[in-house]
Design an enzyme around this catalytic site. Structure first.
Site, mmCIF file in Angstrom:
data_model
loop_
_atom_site.group_PDB
_atom_site.id
_atom_site.type_symbol
_atom_site.label_atom_id
_atom_site.label_comp_id
_atom_site.label_asym_id
_atom_site.label_seq_id
_atom_site.Cartn_x
_atom_site.Cartn_y
_atom_site.Cartn_z
ATOM 1 N N SER A 1 53.414 52.533 22.598
ATOM 2 C CA SER A 1 53.996 51.558 23.522
ATOM 3 C C SER A 1 52.888 50.990 24.397
ATOM 4 O O SER A 1 51.742 51.446 24.344
ATOM 5 C CB SER A 1 55.067 52.215 24.388
ATOM 6 O OG SER A 1 54.435 53.019 25.368
ATOM 7 N N LYS A 2 53.259 50.031 25.193
ATOM 8 C CA LYS A 2 52.298 49.323 26.035
ATOM 9 C C LYS A 2 51.476 50.251 26.917
ATOM 10 O O LYS A 2 50.336 49.952 27.252
ATOM 11 C CB LYS A 2 53.046 48.344 26.945
ATOM 12 C CG LYS A 2 53.340 47.026 26.278
ATOM 13 C CD LYS A 2 53.724 45.996 27.343
ATOM 14 C CE LYS A 2 54.038 44.658 26.737
ATOM 15 N NZ LYS A 2 52.923 44.129 25.945
#
Ligand code: GLU
Length: 495
Positions: A255-256
């Site tokens: 994820s980011k």
């Protein structure tokens, strides 16, 4: 239709966000298998979720695919025999297929709202999000009439079997099997007349004659229901392969917070498309015994095989991507280096002063020489401006570690002596050959009883501001005699 190719694969993104590495890997594996088999690669945009789809995301996906060089044979902008390739332009097709299913009695009207279903699930002691309970399966005509007169519009659900199992042989996971009583009757056509993802994907994969559906394993739970639709319509099923998810370095879903995840972010960080492709291929696919990890696109197509796609999740390794990128950058020829470096120079306003270049060179000729000289150091695009800035401006920064080479009371005198020596040795007009610089430096070192390195280290800082650079004589030759002398004097504290 003229196209009779048996191997047809598609990438079918929903335009609800940018293209992230997971999607890009799915696209790549489809592309690789299609190319390897001499088949067809199709791009289809799945925009039936009107609320979440945006044109910006659609465009970003096309841009990323183009940047990655994953050209599609059929799809947006290209057309093809099975178009349109935008689901929102295929509504009539889904309605027609839904009508067929209705006529065969496989669909039933459902008037429940999401809230009603959730409330009943909770009342039964199940999770709110548990599947549909079959509430409208056997509505009597009078109940239907009552809903209709109350102005309720139905959605249409597929009646799935209550007994037996649904299974398929997955190209990645082998046999996958689900109990039919656990496959809920999902909606195929929504109240607004749009198909659901599960319905549209089956209709399109069939009508586009897709032979292999390769996608992320987040879709495994959809596959049994989709197989029910194939069966209900009497259609042959394609082969399915579900690829394991991509994890972050901490082995949690990527994820980011792990760093860049979108293809365009990597592009902006100086990753080459070929390196991105190379790295993505290694995420979940192993090239076999050779141990090779650096592949050109053509080599990948040759080496790729679905048989060696792993069923366990792959962890994204940012350092490895950087390493692979460096390998690709080092191998670039002069024209490719130039194409990458020119915009970086433009962005810094480093238009080359004509006085800088050797008489026979134009700006690009000079830049080509500069880039060639970087050799294997052409390995991180973000560092290129700092590595070559001194070729374009006298106002370059000095690395603090490099500056230490100028410490020492004996240094200014040595630099001055070298400046004097060069001035005396170089022709007053026109460029001097590289050897003239080398002779001057080595000659002075010998006269002073020094190693050549004792002169070269401070000289490098004076001319480049760096601890490491291309060969010193080459640098001198490229920036030319007058500038070399001026920089040596400046560093010696004399102007
Ligand atoms: N549109 C789906 C998605 O973006 C993919 C559907 C599929 O590959 O079957 O997740």
């Amino acid at each position: 239709m003229s196209d009779t190719s048996a191997v047809r694969l598609r990438f079918a993104p929903s335009p609800t966000g940018y293209l992230h590495v997971g999607g890009a890997r799915t696209a790549l594996f489809n592309w690789l298998h299609a190319r390897k088999a001499g088949g067809v690669f199709i791009l289809r945009i799945e925009d039936t979720d009107q609320e979440r789809s945006t044109d910006a995301a659609h465009q970003a996906i096309l841009r990323s695919m183009e940047w990655l060089g994953l050209a599609w044979d059929e799809g947006p902008g290209v057309g093809g025999p099975c178009g349109p390739y935008l689901q929102s332009e295929r509504l009539e097709i889904y309605q027609e297929q839904a009508a067929t299913l209705r006529a065969s009695g496989r669909l039933y009207r459902c008037y429940c709202t999401g809230e009603e279903i959730a409330a009943r699930n909770v009342a039964r002691g199940e999770q709110e999000s548990a599947g549909y309970d079959g509430h409208c399966r056997e509505l009597a005509a009078a109940q239907v009439a009552a809903f209709e007169s109350a102005g309720r519009v139905p959605s249409w659900r597929l009646r799935t079997p209550d007994e037996g199992e649904t299974f398929w042989y997955d190209l990645v996971y082998d046999k996958r099997e689900f109990r039919n009583d656990l496959i809920t009757d999902r909606v195929v056509m929504k109240q607004d007349g749009f198909p659901t993802y599960n319905f549209a994907v089956v209709v399109d994969d069939h009508l586009m004659r897709i032979s292999h559906v390769l996608r992320g394993d987040d879709h495994v739970s959809n596959t049994p229901f989709q197989l029910q639709i194939y069966d209900a319509l009497g259609w042959e099923r394609p082969k399915f392969g579900h690829m394991p998810m991509i994890l972050g370095p901490d082995r949690k879903r990527l994820s980011k917070r792990h760093g860049a995840t979108s293809v365009e972010e990597f592009r902006d960080q100086g990753i080459l498309p070929d390196a991105m492709i190379n790295y993505l291929a290694l995420l979940g696919w192993s090239p076999g015994a050779s141990g090779d990890e650096v592949f050109t696109r053509d080599a990948l197509v040759k080496a790729f095989s679905l048989k060696r796609v792993n069923s366990s999740p792959a962890a994204f390794d940012y350092d490895k991507l950087t390493h692979i990128n460096a390998q690709h950058l080092k191998r670039l020829g002069p024209a490719d280096r130039l194409a990458l470096a020119e915009p970086m120079l433009d962005a810094r306003g480093w238009a080359l002063d004509p006085a800088w270049r050797a008489p026979a060179d134009d700006t690009r000729g000079y830049l080509t020489k500069v880039l060639a000289m970087l050799g294997g150091r052409f390995s991180d695009l973000r560092r290129i401006p700092e590595q070559i800035g001194f070729f374009f401006t006298d106002d370059f920064p000095v690395d603090p570690e490099a500056a230490a080479h100028l410490d020492g009371t004996e240094i200014p005198a040595r630099l001055r002596a070298l400046a004097d020596r060069l001035e005396a040795a170089l022709p007053s007009q026109g460029p001097a050959p590289q050897e003239a610089y080398e002779e001057a430096v080595r000659g002075l070192a010998a006269d002073l009883g020094l190693e050549a390195g004792d002169l070269i280290h401070p000289c490098r800082v004076a001319l480049t501001g760096l601890t490491r650079s291309a060969g010193m004589f080459e640098v001198m030759w490229l920036i030319g005699g007058p500038r070399t002398v001026a920089r040596l004097r400046r560093a010696a504290g004399v102007r």
